[in-house]
Design an enzyme around this catalytic site. Structure first.
Site, PDB file in Angstrom:
ATOM      1  CE  LYS A 179      -0.697 -14.682  16.270  1.00 50.23           C
ATOM      2  NZ  LYS A 179      -0.239 -13.549  15.471  1.00 50.23           N
ATOM      3  CB  THR A 210      -8.177  -6.199  17.093  1.00 54.02           C
ATOM      4  OG1 THR A 210     -10.022  -6.705  15.729  1.00 54.02           O
ATOM      5  CG2 THR A 210      -9.081  -6.095  17.862  1.00 54.02           C
ATOM      6  N   GLY A 212      -4.286  -6.319  12.225  1.00 52.32           N
ATOM      7  CA  GLY A 212      -3.085  -6.224  11.851  1.00 52.32           C
ATOM      8  C   GLY A 212      -2.090  -6.046  13.049  1.00 52.32           C
ATOM      9  CB  THR A 213      -3.012  -7.913  16.913  1.00 53.06           C
ATOM     10  OG1 THR A 213      -4.267  -8.714  16.279  1.00 53.06           O
ATOM     11  CG2 THR A 213      -4.512  -6.671  17.018  1.00 53.06           C
ATOM     12  N   GLY A 214      -1.718  -8.968  14.738  1.00 54.69           N
ATOM     13  CA  GLY A 214      -0.784 -10.902  14.037  1.00 54.69           C
ATOM     14  C   GLY A 214       0.462 -10.351  13.753  1.00 54.69           C
ATOM     15  CB  CYS A 215       1.120  -7.577  11.013  1.00 45.53           C
ATOM     16  SG  CYS A 215       0.345  -8.220  10.009  1.00 45.53           S
TER      17      CYS A 215
HETATM   18  O1  PXL Z   1      -2.871  -9.690  10.161  1.00 39.29           O
HETATM   19  C1  PXL Z   1      -2.655 -10.769   8.430  1.00 39.29           C
HETATM   20  C2  PXL Z   1      -2.345  -9.922   7.354  1.00 39.29           C
HETATM   21  C3  PXL Z   1      -0.773 -10.227   6.847  1.00 39.29           C
HETATM   22  N1  PXL Z   1      -0.504  -9.931   5.602  1.00 39.29           N
HETATM   23  C4  PXL Z   1      -1.509  -8.312   4.913  1.00 39.29           C
HETATM   24  C5  PXL Z   1      -2.766  -8.714   5.303  1.00 39.29           C
HETATM   25  C6  PXL Z   1      -3.118  -9.234   6.221  1.00 39.29           C
HETATM   26  C7  PXL Z   1      -4.483  -9.203   7.349  1.00 39.29           C
HETATM   27  O2  PXL Z   1      -5.658  -8.181   6.568  1.00 39.29           O
HETATM   28  O3  PXL Z   1      -3.456  -8.160   4.579  1.00 39.29           O
HETATM   29  C8  PXL Z   1      -1.168  -8.218   3.887  1.00 39.29           C
END
Ligand code: PXL
Length: 267
Positions: A179, A210, A212-215
């Protein structure tokens, strides 16, 4: 009798974010918004908000194993998505249990550090992630800092990025999408497969929301794969979904707020 109908299914194996923006909560919202059923196996509970993580409780290996077995032994999953795994022994347990169930489609978000800087994977677990989990992955979705940690090399140029993509591919994954959000300029995501390289251009949204964008990106890829889309289509859809969710984000909390997962829903 009710008409039989099927719904695409994703199982997410990840950490819980009490703030509701990332992790399990982001995965549930993303899949739901995309019309996909989402079951969960929680690896760790994090106490956190938009400012950061205050406490982490890693789940027992028995509990991680039992959750995955309960879901896959009954509901099943078209795609499994992996997020925060916390430690080496949880990685080993997840690998063992998924292998026993013969899981074929696996989206791995190699979660290491939260946006707030808090560690979500112990440092000594990176090696297990690379050697045991990545070889099972259909696709892995690192951001630039994660790709740097996985490959042990810094990424400053396109040529560094290409080397990192090929290096991760050589670890046995089916595909890698690095990414571009952490690069300056337009956020271009780059997909590497044995067939070559493909770039996905995007728009940079000016917002602090922003978290949680990766999840969300990885969950959207998993949801689209579960619906039968190709990997390229799934990445395009996931990118459009994250961009829409960023654009529609409202302000919540005092730090990095969550995206708006339901921007396509009108209440
Ligand atoms: O974005 C990565 C991530 C994954 N999982 C949990 C998170 C985070 C970011 O804060 O809290 C539980």
């Amino acid at each position: 009798m009710a008409k039989a109908f099927t719904i695409p299914r994703v199982l997410t194996i990840a950490g819980s974010d009490s703030g509701g923006g990332a992790g399990i909560q982001a995965d549930l919202k993303t899949c739901s918004a995309l019309g996909v059923y989402c079951s969960t196996a929680i690896t760790a509970v994090t106490a956190q908000n938009t400012l950061g993580v205050t406490k982490i409780k890693e789940m027992s290996l028995e509990m991680v194993d039992a959750q995955i077995n309960a879901v896959l032994g009954d509901i099943g999953a078209d795609v499994v998505k992996i997020g925060m795994l916390a430690n080496t022994r949880i990685i080993q347990t997840v690998v063992k249990t998924l292998t026993a169930h013969g899981v074929e489609k696996l989206v791995v978000d190699p979660v290491m550090v939260a946006k707030s800087g808090d560690r979500l994977l112990r440092e000594d677990a990176v090696n297990q992630l690379c050697t045991k989990l990545l070889p099972l992955a259909t696709v892995v979705t690192p951001n630039i800092p994660e790709a740097e940690i996985i490959t042990g090399r810094s990424i400053k140029s396109t040529s560094d990025l290409d080397k990192a993509g090929l290096s991760i591919l050589s670890m046995g994954v089916g595909a890698v999408v690095i990414k571009g959000g952490h690069m300056s300029g337009a956020p271009i995501d780059t997909l590497f497969t044995v067939e070559g390289k493909l770039e996905f251009s995007g728009e940079r949204v000016d917002t602090r929301s922003t978290h949680g964008t990766g999840c969300t990106f990885a969950a959207a890829i998993a949801a689209c794969l579960a619906k039968g889309f190709s990997l390229t289509e799934s990445i395009m859809e996931a990118k459009a979904y994250v961009t829409g969710a960023l654009r529609a984000a409202t302000t919540l909390g005092h730090g990095f707020g969550p995206v708006n997962h339901f921007f396509r829903c009108h209440f």
